[in-house]
Scaffold this motif. Structure first.
Motif, PDB file in Angstrom:
ATOM      1  N   TYR A  37       0.831  -1.203   0.000  1.00  0.00           N
ATOM      2  CA  TYR A  37       0.000   0.000   0.000  1.00  0.00           C
ATOM      3  C   TYR A  37       0.869   1.258   0.000  1.00  0.00           C
ATOM      4  CZ  TYR A  37      -3.133  -3.677   1.594  1.00  0.00           C
ATOM      5  OH  TYR A  37      -3.825  -4.870   1.720  1.00  0.00           O
ATOM      6  N   ARG A  38       1.976   1.194  -0.788  1.00  0.00           N
ATOM      7  CA  ARG A  38       2.871   2.327  -1.045  1.00  0.00           C
ATOM      8  C   ARG A  38       3.713   2.727   0.167  1.00  0.00           C
ATOM      9  NH1 ARG A  38       1.971   4.704  -5.867  1.00  0.00           N
ATOM     10  NH2 ARG A  38       3.190   6.514  -5.209  1.00  0.00           N
ATOM     11  N   ARG A  39       3.739   1.906   1.205  1.00  0.00           N
ATOM     12  CA  ARG A  39       4.569   2.200   2.376  1.00  0.00           C
ATOM     13  C   ARG A  39       5.224   0.916   2.852  1.00  0.00           C
ATOM     14  NH1 ARG A  39       1.170   5.355   6.858  1.00  0.00           N
ATOM     15  NH2 ARG A  39       3.259   5.783   7.641  1.00  0.00           N
ATOM     16  N   GLU A  40       6.412   1.061   3.440  1.00  0.00           N
ATOM     17  CA  GLU A  40       7.021  -0.116   4.038  1.00  0.00           C
ATOM     18  C   GLU A  40       6.322  -0.385   5.364  1.00  0.00           C
ATOM     19  OE1 GLU A  40      11.374  -1.922   5.104  1.00  0.00           O
ATOM     20  OE2 GLU A  40      10.613  -0.211   6.205  1.00  0.00           O
ATOM     21  N   ARG A  41       5.908  -1.631   5.545  1.00  0.00           N
ATOM     22  CA  ARG A  41       5.189  -1.998   6.739  1.00  0.00           C
ATOM     23  C   ARG A  41       5.915  -3.125   7.463  1.00  0.00           C
ATOM     24  NH1 ARG A  41      -0.094   0.106   6.301  1.00  0.00           N
ATOM     25  NH2 ARG A  41      -0.054  -0.330   8.522  1.00  0.00           N
ATOM     26  N   GLY A  42       5.853  -3.099   8.784  1.00  0.00           N
ATOM     27  CA  GLY A  42       6.221  -4.279   9.531  1.00  0.00           C
ATOM     28  C   GLY A  42       5.097  -5.288   9.357  1.00  0.00           C
ATOM     29  N   VAL A  43       5.421  -6.566   9.165  1.00  0.00           N
ATOM     30  CA  VAL A  43       4.398  -7.589   8.985  1.00  0.00           C
ATOM     31  C   VAL A  43       4.672  -8.758   9.929  1.00  0.00           C
ATOM     32  CG1 VAL A  43       3.916  -6.968   6.588  1.00  0.00           C
ATOM     33  CG2 VAL A  43       5.637  -8.712   7.085  1.00  0.00           C
ATOM     34  N   MET A  44       3.598  -9.415  10.310  1.00  0.00           N
ATOM     35  CA  MET A  44       3.693 -10.590  11.154  1.00  0.00           C
ATOM     36  C   MET A  44       3.018 -11.749  10.446  1.00  0.00           C
ATOM     37  SD  MET A  44       1.831 -11.494  14.758  1.00  0.00           S
ATOM     38  CE  MET A  44       0.407 -12.124  13.864  1.00  0.00           C
ATOM     39  N   LEU A  45       3.657 -12.919  10.456  1.00  0.00           N
ATOM     40  CA  LEU A  45       3.094 -14.111   9.848  1.00  0.00           C
ATOM     41  C   LEU A  45       2.795 -15.130  10.943  1.00  0.00           C
ATOM     42  CD1 LEU A  45       5.324 -12.866   7.754  1.00  0.00           C
ATOM     43  CD2 LEU A  45       4.844 -14.929   6.472  1.00  0.00           C
ATOM     44  N   GLU A  46       1.603 -15.708  10.893  1.00  0.00           N
ATOM     45  CA  GLU A  46       1.243 -16.749  11.844  1.00  0.00           C
ATOM     46  C   GLU A  46       0.572 -17.893  11.088  1.00  0.00           C
ATOM     47  OE1 GLU A  46      -1.760 -15.883  14.695  1.00  0.00           O
ATOM     48  OE2 GLU A  46      -2.824 -14.479  13.396  1.00  0.00           O
ATOM     49  N   PRO A  47       0.799 -19.146  11.514  1.00  0.00           N
ATOM     50  CA  PRO A  47       0.189 -20.285  10.827  1.00  0.00           C
ATOM     51  C   PRO A  47      -1.307 -20.339  11.041  1.00  0.00           C
ATOM     52  CG  PRO A  47       1.344 -21.017  12.795  1.00  0.00           C
ATOM     53  CD  PRO A  47       1.664 -19.561  12.636  1.00  0.00           C
ATOM     54  N   ARG A  48      -2.036 -20.693   9.998  1.00  0.00           N
ATOM     55  CA  ARG A  48      -3.489 -20.860  10.096  1.00  0.00           C
ATOM     56  C   ARG A  48      -3.909 -21.906   9.068  1.00  0.00           C
ATOM     57  NH1 ARG A  48      -7.167 -17.141  11.942  1.00  0.00           N
ATOM     58  NH2 ARG A  48      -5.396 -16.533  13.261  1.00  0.00           N
ATOM     59  N   ASN A  49      -4.463 -23.014   9.548  1.00  0.00           N
ATOM     60  CA  ASN A  49      -4.835 -24.131   8.685  1.00  0.00           C
ATOM     61  C   ASN A  49      -3.609 -24.571   7.877  1.00  0.00           C
ATOM     62  OD1 ASN A  49      -7.446 -23.955   9.697  1.00  0.00           O
ATOM     63  ND2 ASN A  49      -8.078 -22.513   8.122  1.00  0.00           N
ATOM     64  N   ARG A  50      -3.713 -24.639   6.545  1.00  0.00           N
ATOM     65  CA  ARG A  50      -2.571 -25.077   5.732  1.00  0.00           C
ATOM     66  C   ARG A  50      -1.788 -23.902   5.154  1.00  0.00           C
ATOM     67  NH1 ARG A  50      -5.229 -29.157   1.623  1.00  0.00           N
ATOM     68  NH2 ARG A  50      -6.826 -27.528   1.698  1.00  0.00           N
ATOM     69  N   GLY A  51      -2.113 -22.699   5.591  1.00  0.00           N
ATOM     70  CA  GLY A  51      -1.417 -21.528   5.074  1.00  0.00           C
ATOM     71  C   GLY A  51      -0.893 -20.650   6.188  1.00  0.00           C
ATOM     72  N   LEU A  52      -0.576 -19.418   5.826  1.00  0.00           N
ATOM     73  CA  LEU A  52      -0.119 -18.420   6.786  1.00  0.00           C
ATOM     74  C   LEU A  52      -1.012 -17.197   6.676  1.00  0.00           C
ATOM     75  CD1 LEU A  52       3.751 -18.542   6.137  1.00  0.00           C
ATOM     76  CD2 LEU A  52       2.580 -19.401   8.179  1.00  0.00           C
ATOM     77  N   LEU A  73      -0.779 -13.274   6.995  1.00  0.00           N
ATOM     78  CA  LEU A  73       0.161 -12.156   7.057  1.00  0.00           C
ATOM     79  C   LEU A  73      -0.612 -10.926   7.516  1.00  0.00           C
ATOM     80  CD1 LEU A  73       2.986 -11.115   4.693  1.00  0.00           C
ATOM     81  CD2 LEU A  73       1.228  -9.432   5.262  1.00  0.00           C
ATOM     82  N   TRP A  74      -0.239 -10.417   8.675  1.00  0.00           N
ATOM     83  CA  TRP A  74      -0.847  -9.196   9.213  1.00  0.00           C
ATOM     84  C   TRP A  74       0.089  -8.017   8.968  1.00  0.00           C
ATOM     85  CZ3 TRP A  74      -5.560  -8.680  11.653  1.00  0.00           C
ATOM     86  CH2 TRP A  74      -6.190  -9.860  12.074  1.00  0.00           C
ATOM     87  N   THR A  75      -0.427  -6.948   8.391  1.00  0.00           N
ATOM     88  CA  THR A  75       0.334  -5.705   8.447  1.00  0.00           C
ATOM     89  C   THR A  75       0.210  -5.185   9.878  1.00  0.00           C
ATOM     90  OG1 THR A  75      -1.612  -4.465   7.676  1.00  0.00           O
ATOM     91  CG2 THR A  75       0.019  -5.108   6.023  1.00  0.00           C
ATOM     92  N   LEU A  76       1.288  -4.612  10.385  1.00  0.00           N
ATOM     93  CA  LEU A  76       1.313  -4.143  11.766  1.00  0.00           C
ATOM     94  C   LEU A  76       1.225  -2.616  11.813  1.00  0.00           C
ATOM     95  CD1 LEU A  76       4.167  -6.426  13.179  1.00  0.00           C
ATOM     96  CD2 LEU A  76       1.687  -6.757  13.390  1.00  0.00           C
ATOM     97  N   ARG A  77       0.515  -2.116  12.776  1.00  0.00           N
ATOM     98  CA  ARG A  77       0.468  -0.672  12.954  1.00  0.00           C
ATOM     99  C   ARG A  77       1.829  -0.188  13.459  1.00  0.00           C
ATOM    100  NH1 ARG A  77      -4.849  -2.098  14.747  1.00  0.00           N
ATOM    101  NH2 ARG A  77      -6.418  -1.125  13.403  1.00  0.00           N
ATOM    102  N   TYR A  78       2.195   1.019  13.061  1.00  0.00           N
ATOM    103  CA  TYR A  78       3.438   1.615  13.530  1.00  0.00           C
ATOM    104  C   TYR A  78       3.331   1.909  15.023  1.00  0.00           C
ATOM    105  CZ  TYR A  78       4.217   2.277   8.535  1.00  0.00           C
ATOM    106  OH  TYR A  78       4.370   2.067   7.186  1.00  0.00           O
ATOM    107  N   GLY A  79       4.467   1.874  15.698  1.00  0.00           N
ATOM    108  CA  GLY A  79       4.477   2.079  17.137  1.00  0.00           C
ATOM    109  C   GLY A  79       3.859   3.390  17.559  1.00  0.00           C
ATOM    110  N   ASP A  80       4.061   4.464  16.761  1.00  0.00           N
ATOM    111  CA  ASP A  80       3.520   5.770  17.159  1.00  0.00           C
ATOM    112  C   ASP A  80       2.025   5.900  16.875  1.00  0.00           C
ATOM    113  OD1 ASP A  80       3.588   5.877  14.432  1.00  0.00           O
ATOM    114  OD2 ASP A  80       4.901   7.622  14.282  1.00  0.00           O
ATOM    115  N   GLU A  81       1.425   4.855  16.269  1.00  0.00           N
ATOM    116  CA  GLU A  81      -0.016   4.879  16.021  1.00  0.00           C
ATOM    117  C   GLU A  81      -0.804   4.270  17.185  1.00  0.00           C
ATOM    118  OE1 GLU A  81      -0.263   4.445  11.161  1.00  0.00           O
ATOM    119  OE2 GLU A  81      -0.280   2.637  12.393  1.00  0.00           O
ATOM    120  N   VAL A  82      -0.116   3.543  18.051  1.00  0.00           N
ATOM    121  CA  VAL A  82      -0.799   2.824  19.131  1.00  0.00           C
ATOM    122  C   VAL A  82      -0.768   3.646  20.413  1.00  0.00           C
ATOM    123  CG1 VAL A  82      -0.807   0.737  20.535  1.00  0.00           C
ATOM    124  CG2 VAL A  82      -0.225   0.597  18.100  1.00  0.00           C
ATOM    125  N   ARG A  83      -1.926   3.908  20.962  1.00  0.00           N
ATOM    126  CA  ARG A  83      -2.031   4.684  22.190  1.00  0.00           C
ATOM    127  C   ARG A  83      -1.988   3.762  23.411  1.00  0.00           C
ATOM    128  NH1 ARG A  83      -6.988   8.779  20.583  1.00  0.00           N
ATOM    129  NH2 ARG A  83      -5.816  10.101  19.137  1.00  0.00           N
TER     130      ARG A  83
END
Length: 266
Positions: free
Chosen positions: A147-162, A164-174
């Motif tokens: 989405y035109r920006r570098e994002r931190g992403v997290m991958l977690e197993p689910r069923n037979r796939g993964l 991939l969650w894009t993660l909110r930036y640290g300064d976005e979380v209150r």
């Protein structure tokens, strides 16, 4: 019909690499969307960029990105300059580290995507990585341009796939401390009644529970207008004080709640 992959690239762990494809896990395509029309003619209204002061339309070639540095001053940034600072993480999910899955709070999770192997050759490598993460209850962290920006992403197993969650930036979380601590521990009797009330209302989650009555009403409204018939009106609850809102004793309220639950089941 299954959604088409909007991103294809590679999943990389050290020297192990496999081709993968990504699709969004959620969609708003089925939502009712409106166009803006000219009421007099019925034609669609189109948006155009105009100069703020002259009011004249601006051609696409003359449109530029600008970062505001003052009340009336901007720094222009060209597309080529953006390409120069673009990161290499556009087509490779290079796993940098693993963390316990439970260590990442839900508030950091932004958008979910499905990640699956994109060819038979990489299926085995993908399956090994996914299975190892599942057995160790870990999530993988990486960075990716989305989405035109570098994002931190997290991958977690689910069923037979993964997933991939894009993660909110640290300064976005209150920071959130929650409600003030009660001066005394909860009353054991009241706690027992609440647990019983929870037990009475516990059921398996079904996606149908999370429906949109406004969306359903809009669909009915549009259908009725096409057929030139009156639309159904949604039933609206009166804005009144909830039953038991002024009860002084929480124990009385809980006992009455449990009695009401039993009455519903008869």
């Amino acid at each position: 019909m299954a959604p088409r992959a909007f991103w294809k690239g590679y999943l990389k762990l050290s020297l192990v690499t496999c081709r993968v494809a990504m699709t969004p896990a959620t969609s708003e395509r089925e939502k009712v969307r409106f166009h803006t029309l000219n009421r007099a003619t019925g034609n669609r209204i189109v948006s155009r960029y105009v100069d703020e002061f002259s009011g004249k339309p601006v051609s696409e070639d003359d449109e530029a990105r600008g970062y505001q540095t003052g009340d009336d001053s901007y720094v222009l940034v060209e597309d080529e300059e953006l390409d120069d600072v673009a990161l290499e993480s556009t087509r490779t999910i290079d796993i940098e580290s693993f963390v316990p899955r439970d260590s990442i709070g839900w508030v950091y999770l932004d958008k979910p995507h499905y990640l699956v192997p994109d060819d038979e050759v990489g299926t085995e490598a993908f399956a090994v990585i996914r299975s190892a993460m599942e057995e160790t209850k870990t999530a993988a962290l990486s960075r990716l341009v989305m989405y035109r920006r570098e994002r931190g992403v997290m991958l977690e197993p689910r069923n037979r796939g993964l997933i991939l969650w894009t993660l909110r930036y640290g300064d976005e979380v209150r920071h959130f401390d929650g409600a003030p601590e009660a001066e005394e521990a909860p009353d054991k009797a009241a706690l027992g009644l609440v647990k019983k009330l929870i037990s009475e209302r516990t059921q398996s989650f079904e996606p149908e529970m999370v429906h949109d009555p406004v969306q359903e009403g809009l669909i009915d409204l549009i259908a009725s207008k096409r057929k030139k018939r009156p639309a159904k009106k949604a039933a609206k609850a009166a804005a009144e004080e909830p039953a038991g809102g002024n009860v002084v004793s929480i124990m009385d309220a809980l006992r009455r709640s449990l009695s009401a639950e039993k009455g519903k089941r008869k």
